[in-house]
Design a protein around this motif. Structure first.
Motif, short mmCIF file in Angstrom:
data_model
loop_
_atom_site.label_atom_id
_atom_site.label_comp_id
_atom_site.label_asym_id
_atom_site.label_seq_id
_atom_site.Cartn_x
_atom_site.Cartn_y
_atom_site.Cartn_z
N TYR A 1 23.09 28.89 -10.14
CA TYR A 1 23.34 30.29 -10.50
C TYR A 1 24.71 30.40 -11.15
O TYR A 1 25.71 29.94 -10.61
N GLU A 2 24.74 30.99 -12.34
CA GLU A 2 26.03 31.21 -13.02
C GLU A 2 26.10 32.66 -13.47
O GLU A 2 25.27 33.10 -14.28
N ALA A 3 27.08 33.40 -12.95
CA ALA A 3 27.25 34.80 -13.35
C ALA A 3 28.10 34.83 -14.62
O ALA A 3 29.21 35.34 -14.63
N LYS A 4 27.56 34.28 -15.69
CA LYS A 4 28.39 34.03 -16.88
C LYS A 4 28.49 35.23 -17.80
O LYS A 4 29.35 35.29 -18.66
N GLY A 5 27.59 36.22 -17.69
CA GLY A 5 27.59 37.36 -18.59
C GLY A 5 26.91 37.04 -19.91
O GLY A 5 26.83 35.87 -20.31
N GLY A 6 26.43 38.07 -20.56
CA GLY A 6 25.77 37.89 -21.85
C GLY A 6 26.60 38.53 -22.95
O GLY A 6 27.24 39.57 -22.74
N LEU A 7 26.61 37.89 -24.12
CA LEU A 7 27.30 38.47 -25.28
C LEU A 7 26.28 38.62 -26.40
O LEU A 7 25.70 37.63 -26.86
N GLN B 1 26.70 41.79 -16.25
CA GLN B 1 25.67 41.58 -15.21
C GLN B 1 24.68 40.47 -15.55
O GLN B 1 23.89 40.07 -14.71
N ASP B 2 24.65 39.99 -16.80
CA ASP B 2 23.72 38.91 -17.15
C ASP B 2 24.13 37.61 -16.45
O ASP B 2 25.33 37.31 -16.35
N ALA B 3 23.16 36.86 -16.01
CA ALA B 3 23.45 35.60 -15.31
C ALA B 3 22.41 34.55 -15.70
O ALA B 3 21.56 34.79 -16.57
N GLN B 4 22.47 33.41 -15.05
CA GLN B 4 21.57 32.30 -15.41
C GLN B 4 21.26 31.46 -14.18
O GLN B 4 22.13 31.30 -13.31
N VAL B 5 20.03 30.96 -14.09
CA VAL B 5 19.68 29.97 -13.07
C VAL B 5 18.90 28.84 -13.74
O VAL B 5 18.47 28.96 -14.88
N MET B 6 18.69 27.76 -12.99
CA MET B 6 17.81 26.69 -13.45
C MET B 6 16.44 27.01 -12.82
O MET B 6 16.28 26.92 -11.59
N PRO B 7 15.44 27.42 -13.65
CA PRO B 7 14.23 28.02 -13.09
C PRO B 7 13.44 27.13 -12.12
O PRO B 7 12.99 27.60 -11.06
N ALA B 8 13.25 25.85 -12.46
CA ALA B 8 12.43 25.00 -11.58
C ALA B 8 13.12 24.84 -10.22
O ALA B 8 12.47 24.88 -9.16
N LEU B 9 14.46 24.68 -10.24
CA LEU B 9 15.19 24.56 -8.97
C LEU B 9 15.10 25.87 -8.19
O LEU B 9 14.95 25.86 -6.96
N ALA B 10 15.19 26.99 -8.90
CA ALA B 10 15.14 28.29 -8.21
C ALA B 10 13.78 28.47 -7.54
O ALA B 10 13.69 28.89 -6.38
N ALA B 11 12.70 28.14 -8.26
CA ALA B 11 11.35 28.28 -7.66
C ALA B 11 11.22 27.36 -6.44
O ALA B 11 10.69 27.76 -5.40
N ALA B 12 11.72 26.14 -6.57
CA ALA B 12 11.60 25.19 -5.46
C ALA B 12 12.40 25.67 -4.25
O ALA B 12 11.91 25.62 -3.11
#
Ligand SMILES: Cc1cc2nc3c(=O)[nH]c(=O)nc-3n(C[C@H](O)[C@H](O)[C@H](O)COP(=O)(O)OP(=O)(O)OC[C@H]3O[C@@H](n4cnc5c(N)ncnc54)[C@H](O)[C@@H]3O)c2cc1C
Length: 388
Positions: free
Chosen positions: A78-84, A137-148
């Motif tokens: 999870y990275e709360a990196k924000g969106g531009l 408020q935009d963030a990012q995860v690694m989807p397969a790891l998040a589902a697992a």
């Protein structure tokens, strides 16, 4: 019983278990073997106009932050990196400013960024852009790891490698479980979290839900030192998401990852489930990304992969109970936002399963809305300009 162990099914399992229910999660493949393992992991509020999808995105963003705080952040990157969001012309900037005004009224944090300040935020951006908008408020995860990890945290009984072939109904029509290729699994409630195959699972219960595939490619570069700090995309992306066109549409979406490769999207086209590589699509992705970040011209792409976004005609997901079949619930059709919207969807499904007042109004997301002759997006197979 949750059918589909993608990001959405995993979140449904987690919140249903937290609501005190005993959960079985069944999938014909592995966890995250569907679209979840073939897309990107942006958790965006920035690309949504004010309305029901944005409300779901804001709820979901809050729940993702809560899960990260519970100690799962590192596990699913999870990275709360924000969106531009950047605009290349004054017209595009004016549209972006309008969009942001509506979003702000709905509770989104949208900060205008003057052209001369863009490179303070992203030093490698191309010169000459008209301006942009920062969305913290935009963030990012690694989807397969998040589902697992959500699947594991749910404590659900996981039945992978098991295909659901029928929804079992009692004589009064109520759901009583599913038939699989390896025997029956009984449960008083079944959640259709089958993503782009949601139409097929709905059909197993005798109801229509017009989920169709929308293909997307992602280009993956060789691993690089961190150079792209935010999720950066062109303002035209929002129009592409909302578009109804079956033809190829691309707009540059660029993001760094914890592992080093830069991911480059986003393409959208209606070609059924065709997996073949499209050079025009990946060329357009590369060209768009290098226009935003010229340094990418000298970087090699390692590979491209493809996935199928589960898309309903009005581009809103179906979330909630199906009034046509007692005991059947749907949680599918999230198009290009199913990772971001998974947590809110899971919570709403858990609330519906337990008869708790839902956090959001489920009416715009009701699964039988396309049966309504007055629905503006009611489609028949013949009228739809898409192929399955
Ligand atoms: C290129 C691309 C980029 C994307 N980028 C983003 C992004 O940045 N952010 C974002 O939020 N979203 C993104 N998306 C969209 C996102 O990936 C999807 O919306 C999301 O993965 C859908 O998850 P799901 O759990 O509904 O479906 P899936 O992950 O497809 O899971 C459905 C599961 O159901 C199972 N299933 C189907 N039928 C049966 C059956 N009969 N019996 C048993 N199991 C069955 C399948 O095996 C599958 O595992 C992107 C998508 C693509 C293609």
């Amino acid at each position: 019983m949750v059918v589909g162990a993608g990001m959405v099914g995993a979140a449904c399992a987690l919140y249903a278990a937290r609501a005190g229910l005993e959960v079985i999660l069944v999938d014909r493949g592995p966890v995250a073997g569907g679209t979840t393992g073939a897309g990107e992991g942006n958790l965006l509020v920035s690309d949504k106009e004010s309305g029901p999808e944005l409300e779901l995105a804001l709820l979901s963003a809050r729940l993702w932050r809560d899960l990260a705080r519970e100690g799962l952040a590192e596990a699913f990157e999870y990275e709360a990196k924000g969106g531009l969001v950047v605009a290349s012309t004054p017209d595009a900037l004016a549209s972006l400013t309008d969009l942001a005004a509506g979003q702000r009224a709905a509770g989104v944090d949208a900060v205008p960024v003057d052209a001369h300040r863009l490179r303070d935020l992203e030093p490698h951006l191309a010169p000459g852009l008209a301006g942009g908008m920062l969305y913290p408020q935009d963030a990012q995860v690694m989807p397969a790891l998040a589902a697992a990890h959500l699947t594991r945290a749910s404590g659900a009984r996981v039945e992978t490698g098991r295909t659901v072939t029928r929804i079992l109904r009692a004589p009064d029509g109520a759901v009583r479980g599913v038939r699989t290729d390896r025997g029956d699994l009984l449960a008083p409630a079944v959640v259709n979290a089958a993503g782009v195959w949601g139409a097929d699972v709905a059909a197993l219960a005798g109801v229509a839900l017009p989920v169709l595939p929308r293909r997307g490619f992602v280009l993956v570069t060789e691993p690089l030192p961190p150079r792209v700090r935010h999720k950066v995309y062109a303002a035209d992306y929002v129009a592409d998401v909302a578009s109804d066109s079956p033809a190829l549409r691309t707009s540059p979406v660029v993001e760094g990852t914890a592992a080093g490769p830069v991911l480059i999207g986003a393409s959208r086209e209606r070609v059924g489930f065709d997996r073949s590589l499209s050079l025009p699509a990946v060329r357009a992705l590369a060209a768009g990304a290098t226009r935003l970040f010229p340094f990418l011209e000298r970087v090699r792409a390692m590979r491209a992969y493809t996935g199928f976004r589960p898309c309903l005609p009005d581009r809103l997901p179906a979330v909630g109970p199906d009034p046509r079949v007692p005991g059947l619930f749907h949680a599918c059709g999230h198009e290009g936002a199913g990772i971001g919207l998974a947590t809110g969807t899971g919570l709403l499904i858990a609330q519906a399963l337990t008869g708790t007042r839902p956090e959001l109004d489920l009416v715009p997301l009701r699964p039988d809305r396309f049966d309504d002759p007055r629905h503006p997006d009611r489609r028949t197979e013949e009228a739809a300009p898409w192929t399955r």
